[in-house]
Scaffold this motif. Structure first.
Motif, mmCIF file in Angstrom:
data_model
loop_
_atom_site.group_PDB
_atom_site.id
_atom_site.type_symbol
_atom_site.label_atom_id
_atom_site.label_comp_id
_atom_site.label_asym_id
_atom_site.label_seq_id
_atom_site.Cartn_x
_atom_site.Cartn_y
_atom_site.Cartn_z
ATOM 1 N N ARG A 97 53.507 6.016 19.482
ATOM 2 C CA ARG A 97 52.205 6.136 19.845
ATOM 3 C C ARG A 97 51.843 4.928 20.537
ATOM 4 O O ARG A 97 51.084 4.992 21.698
ATOM 5 C CB ARG A 97 51.665 6.736 18.939
ATOM 6 N N TYR A 98 52.101 3.908 19.764
ATOM 7 C CA TYR A 98 51.232 2.575 20.029
ATOM 8 C C TYR A 98 51.980 2.051 21.610
ATOM 9 O O TYR A 98 51.283 1.620 22.312
ATOM 10 C CB TYR A 98 51.265 1.583 19.261
ATOM 11 N N LEU B 211 50.997 4.147 24.449
ATOM 12 C CA LEU B 211 49.548 3.776 24.676
ATOM 13 C C LEU B 211 49.339 2.331 25.556
ATOM 14 O O LEU B 211 48.839 2.322 26.473
ATOM 15 C CB LEU B 211 48.584 3.696 23.359
ATOM 16 N N ARG C 116 50.867 2.692 28.972
ATOM 17 C CA ARG C 116 49.879 3.371 29.927
ATOM 18 C C ARG C 116 48.856 2.175 30.364
ATOM 19 O O ARG C 116 48.245 2.351 31.531
ATOM 20 C CB ARG C 116 49.072 4.574 29.277
ATOM 21 N N LEU D 114 42.009 1.782 28.913
ATOM 22 C CA LEU D 114 42.467 1.715 27.555
ATOM 23 C C LEU D 114 42.425 0.156 27.027
ATOM 24 O O LEU D 114 42.257 -0.009 25.930
ATOM 25 C CB LEU D 114 44.075 2.002 27.800
ATOM 26 N N LEU E 41 46.177 11.682 26.159
ATOM 27 C CA LEU E 41 46.127 10.107 26.781
ATOM 28 C C LEU E 41 45.643 10.197 28.168
ATOM 29 O O LEU E 41 45.090 9.140 28.417
ATOM 30 C CB LEU E 41 47.702 9.847 26.431
ATOM 31 N N ASN F 292 42.217 8.986 19.262
ATOM 32 C CA ASN F 292 42.182 8.303 20.371
ATOM 33 C C ASN F 292 43.944 7.869 20.330
ATOM 34 O O ASN F 292 44.190 6.904 20.755
ATOM 35 C CB ASN F 292 41.609 7.002 20.402
ATOM 36 N N TYR F 293 44.952 8.975 20.194
ATOM 37 C CA TYR F 293 46.145 8.931 20.464
ATOM 38 C C TYR F 293 46.982 8.022 19.321
ATOM 39 O O TYR F 293 47.946 8.700 18.721
ATOM 40 C CB TYR F 293 46.364 8.352 21.724
#
Length: 769
Positions: free
Chosen positions: A526-527, A530, A533, A559, A623, A705-706
């Motif tokens: 996940r991180y 993120l 991105r 982000l 996302l 928030n993802y």
């Protein structure tokens, strides 16, 4: 013919033990001499590039661990990197490896040199005892031990990461030794010994070499079984299985948290070929080029040296141990094939965990070990051949075949020093043949020739260690500026040139300033998505986008702000790019000729109040919304599923304030003042093991928030506490402690069982394997 002395002396005969002790001291002395005479000298002279994995990964991890212990904090969570992540199972840490205790009593820089010397000696001594177990005399086994301790694979790891990675590698020969003992005498104690060694290897925290070790042991058992020379096959295989499973208990304190971290990480699925070989597929031509250069490369070391390759085939002329010699030759060939892209390698990678590791060419490490054992068997065979005229001819043919094999592998001609070494080896062989077995002292000459060959090869390592850590503190003035301006709610983003360790992404661990980034291959999926991105403003299509950064300046400001990145500390050469990309521009705080410190005034705090949630069940769409400039993270936190109570917030314009009271890594305390019921949005990674209490009552943590967290809070004042107590660590610790007790009991009773059951077994020389 000279009458041969027994290779199986009386149990109370002290001479073999004294010889073994002398050989161990000699191997340890050579290892220490190499570390002092070559590694330390190169470090003092600044020759070679400093090891990135030491000074950008392991060293900062040790600094963090020592600081945590000094403060009385725990070691389970790192609150300074990647917006928080588990610490204990971190890559390039291996905190449970026993030699790490040295960091508590010695200077950190000194420990790396001590670890290199100790590990080289331990690996060499382990290889020595493998050959002794295979009935090699002291001098022959000594050649094998020296070949490992001064071999390119071990030396490369000594200057690369002499703690975690070299620690795992030196367990490989000891596992082979215990495996040979178990094949010869299948009793409980030998199975426990093998299990203990494999458990130690698991504690080093580098599973790729453990996978190689398990594969090697499995092939050895299969080979012995197919040859029809296995003692009590059912019992032997059962004891081997017991030993292979024992690390799941003894090393559970390391393995369970590691498995949990991997399950959440970018490595949770089989890697694609591009991810396994990020620099391109390793080719046969590339391998031959390394051999021809007599140099290190591709993170491998030049695993082939002339004298070891020349000696290894000689083991095939030793009739009693021919099958074992053939096994180690084939083992080397198999792992050599595993380094390349072919059907055999693909078949082996289909085994469990086979596609979980990067850089398949690291299998050449096992090639190095197999050739080391071949050296010991070959030298022993050379000595035994001196007693029989027919075997002398065969020995010469085998020796010439080995030399020719190296010549075929190397695209370059032999060097002058190699010709001199071959001449010395030829003279030693002729003297042995002329004098027969009485001239066993000639084997010492072979050991000297071998040592010289390895020293000439290995004194040109491409990496080096450093005698002090001052290079990590080179930009301390810039971080002091950040520390003066930063609040508990702020984080920093650090980047610079590759070998400027004072600007590496783990500088946060050195200077105790929270960061949004880290040098961690096991970052959560996940991180990583993120972060990629944020960095590229593109979806993550390969883990290479996260591990190998093609850009450093964030492309998605939304982000970047969400991560609480209030400051940037960067190489001054990137200032123009930062100003061009990041709009509105960041504010300059401080600058020198080498580094610039910038402030991001629109960064969100690490923890803040949001009045409501919105559900977006599709993670990709979530996302996408989070990265959009139209999204206001202050007003809405995005979740993938509604809370169990269905509450999403009923006062859209409610306000609130969140203050961080205390952050002890594993325990985070917040004070909340809210005008209405709503949520605290905490931009710390959500991992299994975190619990939350609001005013003393446990409440569920929402993934928001993802990759982050959100907690429902009531109107008015609240006291919010987050605690990290992962089940994997608690259960793993209990399992390991219970396992130690059980193994101690089994070891005690195993002596009686072994002595009463197997006293009539024939020796290995009688068995022929």
């Amino acid at each position: 013919m000279v009458r041969r002395k027994s290779m199986n002396p009386a149990p109370n005969d002290p001479q073999p033990r004294l010889r073994d002790l002398g050989a161990a001291i000699l191997i340890a002395s050579l290892s220490a001499g190499f570390v002092v005479g070559v590694m330390w000298a190169r470090a003092r002279g600044g020759v070679g590039a400093p090891s990135t994995d030491v000074y950008a990964a392991h060293y900062p991890n040790i600094v963090y661990a020592l600081r945590q212990l000094h403060l009385g904090y725990g070691l389970l969570w790192n609150n300074l990197q990647n917006c928080g992540q588990p610490f204990l199972p971190s890559t390039l840490l291996g905190l449970w490896w026993p030699l790490h205790l040295l960091f508590l009593v010695l200077d950190t820089n000194t420990v790396y040199f001590v670890a290199a010397a100790v590990h080289l000696a331990a690996g060499g001594i382990g290889t020595y005892f493998v050959c002794r177990e295979l009935q090699c005399r002291c001098q022959a086994a000594l050649c094998a031990g020296v070949a490992f301790a001064l071999g390119a694979s071990a030396i490369h790891m000594a200057v690369w990461v002499p703690t975690t990675i070299l620690a795992a590698y030196i367990c490989l020969p000891w596992a082979a030794y215990a495996g040979e003992r178990l094949l010869r005498r299948p009793d409980l104690r030998n199975a426990l010994l093998l299990g203990l060694i494999l458990s130690l290897q698991a504690l080093s925290g580098y599973p790729q070499i453990s996978w190689f070790t398990y594969l090697m042991l499995g092939l050895r058992v299969m080979w012995q079984s197919l040859s029809g020379r296995m003692v009590q096959p059912v019992r032997t295989m059962g004891l081997f299985l017991f030993a292979l499973l024992l690390p799941l208990v003894l090393a559970a304190v390391q393995l369970f948290p590691m498995i949990e971290m991997v399950r959440e990480s970018v490595r949770s699925v089989d890697l694609s070929q591009q991810a396994r070989s990020p620099y391109g597929v390793f080719t046969w031509d590339a391998f031959r080029q390394l051999v021809g250069m007599r140099a290190f490369g591709a993170g491998l070391g030049a695993t082939m040296a002339l004298i070891p390759v020349a000696l290894a085939p000689l083991g095939l002329i030793w009739r009693e141990q021919r099958r074992v010699s053939l096994f180690y030759i084939l083992l080397g060939g198999l792992f050599l094939a595993l380094a390349f892209d072919n059907r055999l390698a693909e078949l082996l990678r289909s085994l469990p965990l086979g596609r979980s590791f990067r850089f398949p060419e690291r299998s050449l490490w096992v090639v190095g070990f197999a050739s080391n054992v071949g050296v010991g068997l070959g030298v022993e065979a050379l000595w035994r051949a001196s007693a029989q005229r027919r075997r002398r001819v065969t020995a010469v043919v085998a020796l010439l075949a080995g030399i020719a094999s190296f010549g075929a592998l190397s695209p370059s001609r032999f060097t002058a020093s190699e010709w001199a070494l071959l001449g010395s080896l030829g003279i030693a062989t002729a003297v042995a043949f002329y004098g027969g077995e009485r001239f066993s002292a000639v084997l010492w000459a072979v050991a000297v020739v071998l040592t010289i060959n390895l020293l000439v090869l290995d004194n040109r390592t491409e990496l080096r260690l450093m005698t002090d850590g001052s290079t990590l503190l080179g930009q301390s003035q810039a971080f002091d500026v950040v520390r003066r301006h930063a609040a508990k709610q702020d984080r920093v983003y650090v980047f610079g040139r590759n070998l400027d360790f004072s600007l590496n992404v783990k500088a946060a661990s050195v200077f105790a300033i929270p960061s949004v980034d880290d040098y961690e291959p096991q970052t959560s999926q996940r991180y990583a998505e993120l972060f990629v991105r944020m960095l590229y403003d593109l979806p993550m299509m390969s883990i290479n986008m996260h591990i190998f950064r093609l850009r450093q300046v964030p492309a998605n400001r939304q982000l970047f702000d969400l991560m609480a990145a209030r400051f940037i500390v960067a190489d001054a050469a990137t200032r123009r790019t930062i100003d061009d990309v990041m709009q509105p521009p960041l504010l300059p705080l401080w600058q020198s000729a080498a580094v610039v410190v910038l402030q991001n005034p629109q960064a969100l705090p690490r923890a803040f109040f949001v009045p409501r949630l919105e559900v977006e069940s599709d993670p990709e769409q979530l996302l996408e919304r989070l990265a959009s400039a139209a999204h206001d993270a202050r007003r809405v936190a995005l979740v993938e599923a509604a809370p169990a109570d269905g509450f999403l917030g009923d006062t859209p314009n409610a306000s609130g304030a969140v203050e961080i009271i205390d952050d002890r890594s594993e325990d985070l305390e917040l004070h909340v003042q809210a005008a209405a019921a709503g949520f605290v949005s905490l931009q710390d990674q959500l991992y299994p093991g975190w619990t939350a209490l609001v005013n003393g009552k446990e409440v569920p943590i929402l993934r928001a928030n993802y990759a982050f967290r959100a907690i429902r809070v009531p109107a008015g004042e609240s006291h919010l506490v987050f605690r990290y107590r992962p089940w994997s660590v608690r259960f793993g610790t209990a399992t390991s402690l219970a396992g130690i007790v059980v193994v101690a009991v089994l070891w005690y009773f195993g002596r009686r069982v072994g002595s009463t059951t197997f006293t009539s077994l024939p020796s290995s020389s009688q068995q022929g394997a």
